[in-house]
Design a protein around this motif. Structure first.
Motif, PDB file in Angstrom:
ATOM      1  N   LEU D 469      48.101  49.531  62.393  1.00 12.94           N
ATOM      2  CA  LEU D 469      47.582  48.711  63.480  1.00 12.94           C
ATOM      3  C   LEU D 469      48.684  48.619  64.523  1.00 12.94           C
ATOM      4  CD1 LEU D 469      45.166  46.923  64.366  1.00 12.94           C
ATOM      5  CD2 LEU D 469      46.430  44.979  63.434  1.00 12.94           C
ATOM      6  N   LEU D 470      48.450  49.242  65.670  1.00 14.37           N
ATOM      7  CA  LEU D 470      49.486  49.320  66.711  1.00 14.37           C
ATOM      8  C   LEU D 470      49.175  48.330  67.816  1.00 14.37           C
ATOM      9  CD1 LEU D 470      51.876  50.778  68.175  1.00 14.37           C
ATOM     10  CD2 LEU D 470      50.174  52.347  69.119  1.00 14.37           C
ATOM     11  N   ILE D 471      50.080  47.391  68.006  1.00 18.35           N
ATOM     12  CA  ILE D 471      49.903  46.415  69.077  1.00 18.35           C
ATOM     13  C   ILE D 471      50.904  46.751  70.165  1.00 18.35           C
ATOM     14  CG2 ILE D 471      50.046  43.991  69.703  1.00 18.35           C
ATOM     15  CD1 ILE D 471      49.399  43.338  66.786  1.00 18.35           C
ATOM     16  N   SER D 472      50.404  47.012  71.371  1.00 20.00           N
ATOM     17  CA  SER D 472      51.348  47.348  72.428  1.00 20.00           C
ATOM     18  C   SER D 472      50.771  46.971  73.772  1.00 20.00           C
ATOM     19  CB  SER D 472      51.662  48.846  72.391  1.00 20.00           C
ATOM     20  OG  SER D 472      52.468  49.181  73.499  1.00 20.00           O
ATOM     21  N   GLU D 473      51.640  46.588  74.672  1.00 20.99           N
ATOM     22  CA  GLU D 473      51.196  46.313  76.033  1.00 20.99           C
ATOM     23  C   GLU D 473      51.394  47.539  76.909  1.00 20.99           C
ATOM     24  OE1 GLU D 473      53.300  42.740  76.960  1.00 20.99           O
ATOM     25  OE2 GLU D 473      52.354  41.806  75.216  1.00 20.99           O
ATOM     26  N   ASP D 474      52.000  48.562  76.334  1.00 20.14           N
ATOM     27  CA  ASP D 474      52.215  49.807  77.061  1.00 20.14           C
ATOM     28  C   ASP D 474      50.962  50.658  76.882  1.00 20.14           C
ATOM     29  OD1 ASP D 474      52.910  52.277  77.970  1.00 20.14           O
ATOM     30  OD2 ASP D 474      54.938  52.229  77.113  1.00 20.14           O
ATOM     31  N   LEU D 475      50.110  50.671  77.904  1.00 19.96           N
ATOM     32  CA  LEU D 475      48.821  51.357  77.771  1.00 19.96           C
ATOM     33  C   LEU D 475      48.997  52.835  77.475  1.00 19.96           C
ATOM     34  CD1 LEU D 475      46.027  50.193  80.205  1.00 19.96           C
ATOM     35  CD2 LEU D 475      46.081  50.263  77.713  1.00 19.96           C
ATOM     36  N   ASP D 476      50.017  53.449  78.096  1.00 18.99           N
ATOM     37  CA  ASP D 476      50.260  54.867  77.832  1.00 18.99           C
ATOM     38  C   ASP D 476      50.480  55.102  76.348  1.00 18.99           C
ATOM     39  OD1 ASP D 476      50.043  55.511  80.463  1.00 18.99           O
ATOM     40  OD2 ASP D 476      52.206  55.309  80.862  1.00 18.99           O
ATOM     41  N   GLU D 477      51.279  54.234  75.784  1.00 16.42           N
ATOM     42  CA  GLU D 477      51.601  54.364  74.361  1.00 16.42           C
ATOM     43  C   GLU D 477      50.323  54.228  73.523  1.00 16.42           C
ATOM     44  OE1 GLU D 477      55.387  52.816  72.230  1.00 16.42           O
ATOM     45  OE2 GLU D 477      54.021  51.111  72.364  1.00 16.42           O
ATOM     46  N   ILE D 478      49.533  53.209  73.832  1.00 18.19           N
ATOM     47  CA  ILE D 478      48.286  52.974  73.106  1.00 18.19           C
ATOM     48  C   ILE D 478      47.350  54.183  73.230  1.00 18.19           C
ATOM     49  CG2 ILE D 478      46.141  51.642  73.193  1.00 18.19           C
ATOM     50  CD1 ILE D 478      47.930  49.747  72.128  1.00 18.19           C
ATOM     51  N   MET D 479      47.206  54.653  74.461  1.00 17.90           N
ATOM     52  CA  MET D 479      46.274  55.755  74.716  1.00 17.90           C
ATOM     53  C   MET D 479      46.714  57.024  73.995  1.00 17.90           C
ATOM     54  SD  MET D 479      44.018  54.605  77.149  1.00 17.90           S
ATOM     55  CE  MET D 479      43.529  56.026  78.092  1.00 17.90           C
ATOM     56  N   GLN D 480      48.033  57.215  73.978  1.00 21.09           N
ATOM     57  CA  GLN D 480      48.531  58.460  73.378  1.00 21.09           C
ATOM     58  C   GLN D 480      48.378  58.465  71.862  1.00 21.09           C
ATOM     59  OE1 GLN D 480      52.469  59.714  74.201  1.00 21.09           O
ATOM     60  NE2 GLN D 480      52.131  59.811  76.420  1.00 21.09           N
ATOM     61  N   LEU D 481      48.610  57.321  71.233  1.00 17.87           N
ATOM     62  CA  LEU D 481      48.762  57.320  69.788  1.00 17.87           C
ATOM     63  C   LEU D 481      47.530  56.882  69.021  1.00 17.87           C
ATOM     64  CD1 LEU D 481      52.345  55.762  69.557  1.00 17.87           C
ATOM     65  CD2 LEU D 481      51.732  58.171  69.487  1.00 17.87           C
ATOM     66  N   SER D 482      46.639  56.112  69.669  1.00 18.76           N
ATOM     67  CA  SER D 482      45.583  55.473  68.886  1.00 18.76           C
ATOM     68  C   SER D 482      44.371  56.361  68.687  1.00 18.76           C
ATOM     69  CB  SER D 482      45.127  54.178  69.562  1.00 18.76           C
ATOM     70  OG  SER D 482      46.232  53.409  69.917  1.00 18.76           O
ATOM     71  N   ASP D 483      43.784  56.287  67.490  1.00 19.01           N
ATOM     72  CA  ASP D 483      42.513  56.957  67.237  1.00 19.01           C
ATOM     73  C   ASP D 483      41.373  56.118  67.778  1.00 19.01           C
ATOM     74  OD1 ASP D 483      43.445  59.262  65.665  1.00 19.01           O
ATOM     75  OD2 ASP D 483      44.210  57.672  64.363  1.00 19.01           O
ATOM     76  N   ARG D 484      41.538  54.787  67.615  1.00 23.47           N
ATOM     77  CA  ARG D 484      40.559  53.863  68.200  1.00 23.47           C
ATOM     78  C   ARG D 484      41.340  52.782  68.915  1.00 23.47           C
ATOM     79  NH1 ARG D 484      37.885  50.877  64.212  1.00 23.47           N
ATOM     80  NH2 ARG D 484      39.216  51.695  62.563  1.00 23.47           N
ATOM     81  N   ILE D 485      40.738  52.223  69.951  1.00 23.38           N
ATOM     82  CA  ILE D 485      41.423  51.177  70.701  1.00 23.38           C
ATOM     83  C   ILE D 485      40.527  49.949  70.772  1.00 23.38           C
ATOM     84  CG2 ILE D 485      42.417  50.507  72.933  1.00 23.38           C
ATOM     85  CD1 ILE D 485      42.818  53.585  73.395  1.00 23.38           C
ATOM     86  N   ILE D 486      41.098  48.798  70.401  1.00 25.35           N
ATOM     87  CA  ILE D 486      40.373  47.542  70.542  1.00 25.35           C
ATOM     88  C   ILE D 486      41.038  46.767  71.665  1.00 25.35           C
ATOM     89  CG2 ILE D 486      39.856  45.326  69.450  1.00 25.35           C
ATOM     90  CD1 ILE D 486      39.856  46.869  66.776  1.00 25.35           C
ATOM     91  N   VAL D 487      40.242  46.323  72.632  1.00 23.74           N
ATOM     92  CA  VAL D 487      40.809  45.560  73.741  1.00 23.74           C
ATOM     93  C   VAL D 487      40.622  44.083  73.452  1.00 23.74           C
ATOM     94  CG1 VAL D 487      40.730  45.109  76.199  1.00 23.74           C
ATOM     95  CG2 VAL D 487      40.327  47.421  75.339  1.00 23.74           C
ATOM     96  N   LEU D 488      41.722  43.361  73.500  1.00 26.63           N
ATOM     97  CA  LEU D 488      41.698  41.943  73.159  1.00 26.63           C
ATOM     98  C   LEU D 488      41.762  41.120  74.440  1.00 26.63           C
ATOM     99  CD1 LEU D 488      41.645  40.872  70.276  1.00 26.63           C
ATOM    100  CD2 LEU D 488      44.103  40.476  70.454  1.00 26.63           C
ATOM    101  N   LEU D 489      40.817  40.173  74.571  1.00 26.33           N
ATOM    102  CA  LEU D 489      40.870  39.261  75.706  1.00 26.33           C
ATOM    103  C   LEU D 489      40.590  37.862  75.194  1.00 26.33           C
ATOM    104  CD1 LEU D 489      41.092  39.030  78.856  1.00 26.33           C
ATOM    105  CD2 LEU D 489      38.603  38.981  78.839  1.00 26.33           C
ATOM    106  N   GLU D 490      41.503  36.964  75.437  1.00 23.61           N
ATOM    107  CA  GLU D 490      41.382  35.583  74.999  1.00 23.61           C
ATOM    108  C   GLU D 490      40.970  35.486  73.544  1.00 23.61           C
ATOM    109  OE1 GLU D 490      38.963  33.624  77.848  1.00 23.61           O
ATOM    110  OE2 GLU D 490      40.441  33.902  79.445  1.00 23.61           O
TER     111      GLU D 490
END
Ligand code: ATP
Ligand code: ATP
Ligand code: MG
Ligand code: MG
Lengths: 384, 310, 309, 515
Positions: D469-490
């Motif tokens: 489970l990769l938590i990052s504020e660096d979108l590039d990092e998230i986009m590059q490494l993740s198989d799936r992305i969950i966007v968290l808001l509030e």
């Protein structure tokens, strides 16, 4: 390492050899700086002696011969050093775990009370059983007296500097209570002391014809045990980790709160053993409450902290540090006798030594780091 | 055996509590300021003893109480400078150098007393200054307004110290330096300069606290302050580093001492029970702390020396 | 020099050498000062050299000092503190040719070179208690004590008994403040007594200077013990019970002169002159009240009055 | 060089005369030459970027400029005059301001109080009224919205940064140094910051900007100076250069800036979170009914602006924060006794975002930090006693395998650079053979060389079948490494996207609440 040769090779070579010969001085610095500080403090003491109209040379000669001149004197110094060593070793454990234990005095008293009670309850057990029993009772008494502020800190957030000072006051009054009532010796004159305790609990004298007793061996063993605990056991890793960084320790899965309680309990246990040794190794073989400022604890609860810091919070280095302070205290009595200065002079001198020594520690640290950096140059050059 | 719940017994107890609280208060106010700037001084007791002896000796020789207070202040300044050298320049471990100061004060005052005075010769005690009007109010007047001027002074210092810490630039500097000295430094606030001032103030107040004891007693004895300096430090923690909190703690401690004392005088507690009763202030302090959560408030840089190059 | 036991002091030309080891300071206007004053009084009639180690409330430190003086061949080594018993016993055995005196106790451990000495401080207390009761208009007396043990307890109990014998029903309140040294607390204890109506105060141990200060400023009469405390308040000190240890010391020293190093237990009483009530001339004491005190002293001396201890 | 008395040319045409010149600056620390004859000049109205690997000497150079260190050699000219900067007060008086790499704020004071520090004589009333007014003016002028009466500890990271900038602007700094200001910011916050910075240059102020993120450099810089091992290794402008070129100047070799993640085999679920509710520090719900699942061999990225429940989620999973309701299962088993210890025993590893505070112990040696979790396991310990030989063996091996730059394994960890400390933490957690792991901000503040390495290691874990489970504020990092992305808001999942199904822009929209 970000090190590059901006100097020409000859310069590097020069610096290299200078560095390695300097580096050899490093262990010397560790010893020399505090010793110089002691010397400086004694110089201040000399001025005080002159002001009192006595000869500092004669005074200090008495101090040295009185603490180091001969087997008997050395033994007395070792006897003085024992409680300092035991408390100091405990302080190493607490401080390394990030807990400031000012409660040595109370923990000594608690250890003494529990071990004395044990000896009063089962006086007839053979020495081989009774002596370990009273020592363990001392450890338990001191341990409990340490664990209480430990628990208060860990689970209720009560500052331990505060609570350990309070626990000292409580212990002193509790001892006074017991020695007016439950534990006081029979007799015409009501003296705040117990009966002469069972001879089976006397700490036997060590061979050599001096008054040095088993307590000394015990103090050394406790120092070694504390060293193993801190640096060779998994518990030590945990205690030190919590001391340096409780957050990271928690993240690593360590029980931080329990560690705080354990550290203060171990620290108190060492002081508690000192309490037992002070009672069963004493010449009176009884627990005495003089109602004075320090009573039978000899202020070891405070002086032990200084000793531990003097030893760089290392249990093994605390052993020689205790000797140094033991020699000073013991020599002080000889000096008082020889040149007839009030004992207050010794207390004041003790304070000056503490201030100078503690003041010098940072200097020592800096010098050592400077030496380490020299060595650092060396290693990186070698790697390159 | 007397009855405790009479108005006169209660008045005596409360007035005595306030008097007993005064040295605690003075010393803990100073220590509060010092700790807010990040400096711990465990040597309060030693400085108190020095101040006590200095004040006593001055009255003995010169017969002047105001002069005695000036001497106590001077002693505080000297001890403050000494402590500043040890902790700010040499960057010594603060707790331990404080113990050194304590031992020095304990030994030195005893030595000086034996050498220069010899036997406890009484001096004039501080006279109460009843505050006109207020002191005539029944009960309250007797409890609050019939004290010596140093008592009023100490309590007056509480709002002054509060104002100093929370409303002046100096107080702002103190709070910053005690919390994040690096940040204060980058804005040109002198970390060690600020600490020097707080150390001196803390030592002056500790010295005055000792002077209060000596002048109230009107005499001197070895170890005159009998551990009050250590209690005063504890009360800083108790008061969560606030002058008002230090006052509450001092009063609590003073009242419990007075209560135990009064019960002793009335024969309500006697014999070995009095040693159990003597524990009461310490036990109470711990109990109260369990209920007051004072985790917040400890200055983050307490006991941490400042060194720009680190 | 104790080479051969016969002539350890007397016949030699040099002074008689006395060493004193004591728990508090030699000027405490109390217990420790009493022995120093007494030795000095002995010194008025013969050549004496005094060495001392004071402030040794830690027994092990006292032991160290005692042994040091024994090694230095003092003619008499005085261990002035009841808690010093164990080291005295041990060291006296090691140095059979050195004379030791130990107080306040009665036990000599069966050793021929140990003299024990103690004091019936209840006797003087009893006589002063009677005077205090007669003097007290309020019939209310306050006693400031340290810890309820030893010499202090003996004095306080005697004082109380004397006061009650003189005027049954009088209120004698005792406050043990649990400290020998807390002067400020002693002061508050005295203040509380005065506020509760006491017009006479007494007390024992070195912290009483706090209480005498209150007596002085409140104009309340004070009875002292252990040393002459008139210096603590010329206007208010009525009388002090003074320990004249020289009565004992002269005996002991005479013995040493003859080669007898000890083995006896000595007692200071009113009868043998070791205890004395010294009146403060500056205090305007009613002759009738003084007479009560003197009658009590006479009765205690001839045994017709008992303190109850 | 003459002191310019004529007004600076404004707004956008940068002056030719530098406002700052640092010449031949050399700074040695025992055993290290941090700066080696460095030259740097900054013209008013421009952004000068400093680049370099961790430990290259950037911060040291700036601390010299700000008077925190004294140079061993070299000279500083400011507005044409040679100046000596002995202390921060000197720097402030010359109009130099600095936003430090580690915030220099007093958490227990308010924003206004932090700003007012050092401005007024000590014996004056601390009147916050005028300070507050001026502060509001300045913050309005540069769009730096901040409540002057808020305490620093109450502020989010981005807001703290604004407080730092306000501190400098309040003092009317003409030259502003920003040491890695974006390391802790979210993409929207970075955009805001850049807008402010452009406004500052438009006012004719000079900026020195330090960052490890090359795209930021390309976007913002007028000039770039690259440091390597304390020496200037290159000087260029974005127009004349490329990201690849800059990376090469920094690291001294070519660095691949894109990663081939490949495909890995996905196995059973290792970490399951079901309808989870967690409270934040202020007592309100920080995570609201979140459900997610991470399977073996899969990286699930949590994207989102900081403060939307990421930290609380990670802490709850790891047993550091109580769960209000919902469940967490590791390896298919629900965690009951929820402490970091039990969670670790169940097979979860954790790389916390604050490595110095939570990940490592500065005063411990590298070896001790590497063993912080596994020290009790045989063969490193038996019956409670450590086997130092075995530990040393193991740690030496880890240091080599994870390329931690340290003289020895006995070196105190605080002497390592931040990037290397991060490697120590990663080596420890990755080598624990946990089947599932939570990884938070793994490359924050880390230079590109080290970041490349860390990413490689992460993918290697994935390939070995770990659930990450990769938590990052660096979108590039998230986009590059993740198989799936969950966007968290509030605290709520705004949506889940598969790799390649969304662009940065689309995810950015989700992050701001647009579905
Ligand atoms: N106070 C100091 N004492 C000793 N050495 C130092 C000190 N500060 C920095 N150094 C050394 O100087 C070198 C340069 O450090 P500096 O902080 O300037 O790096 P940096 O380029 O800012 O790195 P980063 O990208 O990690 O912030 C480091 O390798 C370090 O070894
Ligand atoms: N007191 C010090 N002694 C030795 N080296 C130091 C000291 N302080 C800092 N350094 C060195 O300075 C360099 C940078 O330190 P800095 O505090 O900027 O690191 P950081 O920001 O935590 O890490 P990063 O490298 O990720 O930026 C590191 O190489 C560190 O080793
Ligand atoms: Mg940096
Ligand atoms: Mg960095």
């Amino acid at each position: 390492m970000t090190v590059r040769g901006v100097k020409n090779d000859a310069e590097v070579e020069l610096e290299h050899s200078a560095a390695s010969s300097l580096a050899r001085l490093r262990p010397f610095v560790g010893l020399a700086v505090p010793l110089l500080a002691v010397a400086a403090a004694l110089a201040v003491g000399a001025i005080m002696l002159l002001a009192l109209g006595t000869s500092p040379i004669e005074g200090y000669r008495a101090m040295i011969t009185g603490s180091l001149g001969g087997a008997d004197k050395l033994a007395d110094t070792a006897i003085k050093a024992m409680p300092l060593m035991l408390v100091g070793v405990g302080i190493c454990i607490a401080f390394r775990a990030g807990v400031i234990n000012i409660g040595g005095e109370g923990q000594i008293i608690a250890g003494a009370i529990l071990s004395t009670s044990t000896a009063l309850l089962v006086p007839d057990l053979p020495s081989a059983i009774l002596i370990p029993m009273v020592l363990i009772a001392g450890a338990i008494g001191g341990g409990i007296w340490g664990a209480i502020p430990g628990g208060l800190k860990a689970y209720l957030g009560v500052n331990e500097i505060l609570s350990t000072i309070m626990m000292n006051i409580i212990a002193a009054h509790f001892l006074s209570f017991l020695l007016q009532d439950l534990l006081i010796a029979e007799g015409d004159v009501k003296i705040q002391q117990t009966e002469r305790l069972s001879e089976n609990a006397d700490l036997p004298l060590l061979p050599g014809g001096t008054r040095l007793h088993l307590g000394f061996i015990i103090a050394l063993l406790v120092a070694v045990a504390a060293y193993i605990l801190l640096f060779r056991s998994t518990l030590g890793v945990r205690l030190r980790a919590v001391g340096h960084n409780p957050h990271a320790s928690r993240y690593a899965g360590m029980p931080v709160q329990r560690s705080i309680v354990e550290a203060l309990a171990f620290s108190g246990a060492c002081a508690g053993i000192a309490g037992a040794v002070l009672v069963f190794g004493s010449q009176s073989h009884r627990l005495i409450g003089e109602g004075g400022a320090a009573g039978f604890t000899q202020s070891a609860g405070f002086n032990g902290i200084v000793t531990a810091l003097f030893g760089g919070l290392h249990p093994l280095a605390t052993v020689p540090a205790s000797f140094l302070f033991g020699a000073m205290l013991n020599g002080g009595i000889a000096m008082q006798r020889a040149v007839q200065v009030p004992s207050a002079m010794i207390i004041a001198l003790n304070g000056v030594v503490v201030i100078f020594v503690v003041g010098s520690l940072r200097l020592r640290e800096r010098l050592q780091r400077w030496f380490d950096d020299r060595v650092g140059i060396e290693t990186s050059k070698e790697r390159a | 055996m007397g009855d405790f719940f009479t108005v006169s017994a209660l008045v005596v107890t409360f007035a005595s509590g306030i008097r007993l609280a005064t040295p605690f208060l003075l010393a803990s106010l100073g220590e509060t300021l010092g700790q807010r700037s990040g400096v711990l001084n465990l040597g309060v007791e030693g400085v108190m003893l020095l101040g006590a002896f200095g004040a006593y000796y001055t009255v003995l020789k010169a017969g002047s109480q105001p002069l005695a207070l000036l001497v106590a202040i001077a002693i505080g300044i000297v001890m403050g400078l000494l402590y500043a050298v040890v902790t700010l320049v040499m960057q010594a471990e603060q707790g331990i150098s404080g113990i050194g100061v304590f031992l020095f004060g304990l030994g030195f005052t005893d030595l000086a007393f034996q050498k220069w005075v010899g036997t406890p010769i009484p001096i004039a005690r501080l006279e109460p200054w009843p505050i006109p009007g207020l002191s005539d109010i029944p009960v309250i007047g007797e409890v609050l307004f019939q004290h010596n001027p140093l008592v009023y002074g100490a309590f007056l210092l509480v709002p002054i110290m509060t104002y100093l810490i929370s409303r002046t630039t100096f107080g702002l500097n103190v709070r910053a330096v005690g919390e994040t000295p690096e940040a204060a430094d980058t804005l040109g606030v002198s970390v060690n300069g600020t600490r020097l001032v707080t150390i001196i103030v803390a030592n002056v107040l500790a010295s005055l606290a000792g002077a209060v004891v000596a002048l109230e007693v009107g005499n001197f004895q070895q170890n005159l302050t009998a551990g009050r300096g250590f209690i005063a430090i504890a009360l800083v923690y108790f008061g969560a580093w606030r002058p008002f909190g230090a006052m509450v703690g001092s009063l609590l401690f003073g009242f419990v001492l007075a209560l135990v004392n009064q019960w002793g005088a009335l024969g309500i507690i006697s014999g070995s029970a009095s040693s159990l009763a003597a524990m009461a202030p310490a036990v109470l302090t711990i109990v109260v702390l369990v209920f007051i959560s004072n985790r917040v408030g400890q200055p983050a840089a307490l006991t941490r020396p400042f060194d720009r190059s680190n | 020099g104790g080479g051969d036991s016969g002539d350890s002091g007397g016949d030699e030309a040099g002074p008689f050498r006395v060493a004193i080891v004591a728990p508090s300071a030699d000027n405490d206007v109390a217990f420790t000062q009493s022995i120093f004053d007494s030795v000095n009084r002995v010194g008025e009639s013969r050549d004496i050299e005094i060495a001392s180690s004071t402030g040794l409330f830690v027994v092990e430190d006292a032991a160290s000092a005692l042994r040091g003086y024994a090694e230095e061949d003092y003619d008499l080594v005085i261990a002035h503190g009841s808690q010093y018993g164990a080291p005295v016993e041990e060291i006296a055995k090691e140095f059979p040719e050195v004379a030791f005196a130990w107080g306040t106790e009665v036990n000599t451990f069966g050793l021929a070179n140990v003299s024990a000495y103690t004091v019936r401080s209840d006797e003087g207390g009893y006589a002063m208690g009677a005077m205090a009761a007669a003097l007290s208009e309020a019939q209310n007396i306050g006693v400031v004590g340290p810890i309820e043990v030893g010499d202090a307890k003996l004095y306080v109990d005697g004082f109380k008994a004397g006061a009650e014998a003189q005027s049954p029903g009088i209120a004698v309140n005792v406050n043990y403040i649990e400290s020998f040294s807390d002067v400020a607390l002693a002061q508050e204890a005295a203040t509380a007594f005065v506020a509760n109506g006491a017009d006479i105060l007494t007390g024992t141990a070195q912290m009483v200077v706090g209480a005498t200060g209150v007596a002085q400023s409140e104009g309340v009469a004070w009875f002292g013990t252990q040393s002459n405390q008139s210096s603590l308040g010329a206007d208010i000190v009525v009388a002090s019970q003074v320990y004249h240890w020289e009565v004992v010391l002269e005996d002991i020293i005479a013995g040493i002169d003859e080669g007898d190093l000890g083995g006896e237990s000595h007692l200071l009483t009113l009868e043998n002159g070791g205890l004395e009530i010294e009146f403060n001339d500056a205090y305007p004491l009613d002759g009738a009240i003084k007479q009560i005190g003197e009658d009590m002293v006479a009765g205690l001396k001839d045994g017709s009055i008992k303190t109850g201890q | 060089m003459s002191v310019s008395t004529v007004p600076e040319p404004k707004p956008t045409s940068p002056s030719i005369t530098p406002m700052l010149e640092m010449k031949g600056i050399t700074k040695r620390f025992p055993g290290v030459i941090a700066n080696d004859r460095v030259d740097l000049s900054v013209r008013p109205g421009t952004v000068h970027t400093l680049l370099g690997e961790n430990g290259a000497g950037k911060s040291t150079l700036m601390k010299i400029l700000y008077g925190l260190y004294q140079p061993d050699e070299g000279e500083i000219f400011f507005e044409g005059k040679r100046i000596e900067i002995m202390s921060p007060a000197d720097a402030i008086n010359h109009g130099i301001g600095m936003i430090h790499q580690h915030f220099m704020l007093v958490p227990t004071l308010t924003v206004a109080e932090n700003v007012a520090l050092g401005l007024h004589p000590a014996l004056s009333r601390a009147d916050m009224g005028p300070v507050r007014r001026r502060l509001t003016e300045v913050s309005d002028q540069y769009g730096l919205k901040l409540d002057p009466d808020a305490y620093i500890w109450q502020l989010a990271v981005g807001e703290r940064q604004r407080a730092e900038i306000l501190k400098a602007l309040y003092r009317d700094a003409q030259l502003l140094v920003l040491d890695e200001p974006t390391a802790v910011l979210t993409p929207p916050e970075v955009d805001d910051l850049f807008a402010t910075l452009r406004q500052l240059t438009a006012d004719g102020r000079g900026l020195i900007f330090i960052s490890h993120k090359l795209h930021e450099v390309m976007e913002l810089a007028d000039e770039v100076t690259v440091l390597r091992d304390g020496e200037v290794s290159g000087h260029t402008t974005p127009a004349e250069s490329s990201r690849e070129h800059l990376a090469e100047l920094m690291v001294g070799r070519s660095v691949s800036l894109t990663r081939d993640v490949g495909v890995s085999e996905v196995g059973p679920a290792k970490l399951q979170v079901d309808n989870l509710y967690v409270r934040g520090d202020r007592g309100t719900d920080a995570v609201k009914g979140l459900s997610l699942e991470v399977r073996a061999g899969e990286v699930v990225g949590i994207a989102g602006v900081s403060g939307n429940g990421q930290r609380e989620l990670a802490e709850a999973i790891f047993g550091l924060r109580p769960v209000v309701s919902g469940s967490i299962a590791i390896n298919g088993e629900e965690v009951v006794d929820h402490t970091p210890k039990s969670v670790r025993t169940n097979g979860l590893a954790y790389i916390p975002e604050e490595r110095m505070k939570d990940g490592a112990i500065g005063d411990f040696t590298v070896a001790e930090n590497l063993m912080l979790v596994g020290y009790k396991e045989p063969p490193f310990a038996r019956r409670g006693f450590l086997n130092l030989e075995k530990i040393k063996e193991r740690c030496t091996d880890l240091v080599h395998r994870y390329a931690v730059k340290t003289p020895t394994v006995e070196t105190p960890t605080r002497n390592l650079s931040g990037g290397n400390i991060q490697k120590v933490v990663i080596a420890r957690e990755f080598s624990s053979e946990a089947e599932a792991m939570v990884v938070a901000q793994p490359t924050r503040g880390v230079d590109i060389g080290a970041a490349e390495y860390i990413h490689e290691q992460l993918l290697r874990q994935r390939a070995a079948g770990a659930a990450i489970l990769l938590i990052s504020e660096d979108l590039d990092e998230i986009m590059q490494l993740s198989d799936r992305i969950i966007v968290l808001l509030e605290g709520e999942a705004m949506g889940e996207v598969m790799r390649g199904d969304a662009t940065v822009g689309e995810i950015g929209l989700l992050m701001s609440g647009v579905r």
